[in-house]
Enzyme design. Structure first.
Site, mmCIF file in Angstrom:
data_model
loop_
_atom_site.group_PDB
_atom_site.id
_atom_site.type_symbol
_atom_site.label_atom_id
_atom_site.label_comp_id
_atom_site.label_asym_id
_atom_site.label_seq_id
_atom_site.Cartn_x
_atom_site.Cartn_y
_atom_site.Cartn_z
ATOM 1 N N ASP A 40 -113.072 0.821 33.367
ATOM 2 C CA ASP A 40 -113.025 -0.623 33.607
ATOM 3 C C ASP A 40 -111.761 -1.165 32.933
ATOM 4 O O ASP A 40 -111.647 -1.135 31.708
ATOM 5 C CB ASP A 40 -114.277 -1.294 33.041
ATOM 6 C CG ASP A 40 -114.407 -2.748 33.471
ATOM 7 O OD1 ASP A 40 -114.147 -3.045 34.653
ATOM 8 O OD2 ASP A 40 -114.781 -3.581 32.630
ATOM 9 N N ASP A 118 -106.908 -11.788 34.161
ATOM 10 C CA ASP A 118 -106.226 -13.051 33.868
ATOM 11 C C ASP A 118 -105.371 -13.457 35.064
ATOM 12 O O ASP A 118 -104.549 -12.667 35.540
ATOM 13 C CB ASP A 118 -105.339 -12.907 32.634
ATOM 14 C CG ASP A 118 -106.155 -12.807 31.356
ATOM 15 O OD1 ASP A 118 -107.353 -13.147 31.397
ATOM 16 O OD2 ASP A 118 -105.593 -12.393 30.328
ATOM 17 N N LYS A 122 -99.019 -19.732 36.824
ATOM 18 C CA LYS A 122 -97.622 -20.118 37.001
ATOM 19 C C LYS A 122 -96.824 -18.957 37.597
ATOM 20 O O LYS A 122 -96.962 -17.814 37.186
ATOM 21 C CB LYS A 122 -97.016 -20.544 35.670
ATOM 22 C CG LYS A 122 -97.625 -21.822 35.094
ATOM 23 C CD LYS A 122 -96.975 -22.203 33.778
ATOM 24 C CE LYS A 122 -97.597 -23.475 33.203
ATOM 25 N NZ LYS A 122 -96.988 -23.859 31.905
#
Length: 227
Positions: A40, A118, A122
């Protein structure tokens, strides 16, 4: 147990995370190092894996996480639970995936998951995302034919990018063109369950590794024992 407090995001391109980890001796980590392995990538606090390790004791589980305090906490919980088929490793997956894959017992890695990484919204930060071409190339070099790679996110753009990078590599084929309506794994992560509880969509896809040339790294000498 009180949860350790950590920064939500860590920049994987910072100097601290540029050096690959030295993998441990897996025969000292797992009670049976020749069981099939579920890797994982980006395991966060590790709850998904410690639940999975109890549900499927005939598998070994390895979680990679870039936030060191979370890894320390997760391994402490593993020890409290007495799980000998689970380990968490502090590393930057993008710089450490090759030596980790090369060190694992031959043909034992049977499942890889990348869940809710994550997003780095931007544009100038998107090079920090975990699923980069180099990571896909390394997985392609070492995964045996038939190995599952499961990806999911609650951010559609992130899920699309992950799928594009695996689809672009000839070693992987996607099991279906549409998003999976259900998780093919028997457990959900905390993030997945909270997203579902809010009636928000989860974008999931499953890839299967095909035939590939053997990687150039030094492979483990032990061979995986399957039922």
């Amino acid at each position: 147990m009180p949860r350790v407090r950590v920064r939500q995001h860590v920049n994987p391109l910072s100097q601290k995370y540029k050096y690959p980890v030295i993998p441990p001796d897996w025969s000292r980590i797992y009670a049976n190092p020749n069981q099939p392995i579920h890797l994982d990538i980006g395991c966060a606090r590790g709850q998904f894996l410690w639940e999975f390790a109890q549900l499927e004791p005939r598998w070994n589980y390895l979680g990679l996480e870039i936030r060191e305090s979370l890894v320390e906490e997760a391994n402490m919980i593993r020890d409290q639970l007495g799980l000998t088929n689970l380990h968490y490793l502090f590393c930057n997956a993008n710089t450490s995936i090759q030596p980790i894959l090369a060190s694992l017992p031959t043909e034992c890695l049977k499942r890889v998951s990348i869940q809710f990484p994550d997003p780095w919204f931007k544009k100038r930060h998107q090079k920090r995302r975990v699923v980069q071409p180099e990571l896909v190339n390394n997985l392609a070099d070492y995964l045996a034919a038939g190995t599952e790679v499961f990806v999911q996110s609650d951010i559609q753009d992130v899920a699309v990018e992950m799928c594009d990078r695996f689809s672009e590599h000839p070693a992987f084929h996607r099991t279906q063109n549409d998003w999976l309506t259900e998780n093919p794994l028997p457990l959900a992560t905390e993030r997945e369950q909270s997203t579902i509880d809010r009636n928000e969509p989860v974008y999931r896809a499953l890839f299967i590794a095909g035939n590939r040339e053997q990687g150039t790294g030094n492979r483990g000498e032990r061979t995986c024992l399957l039922d």
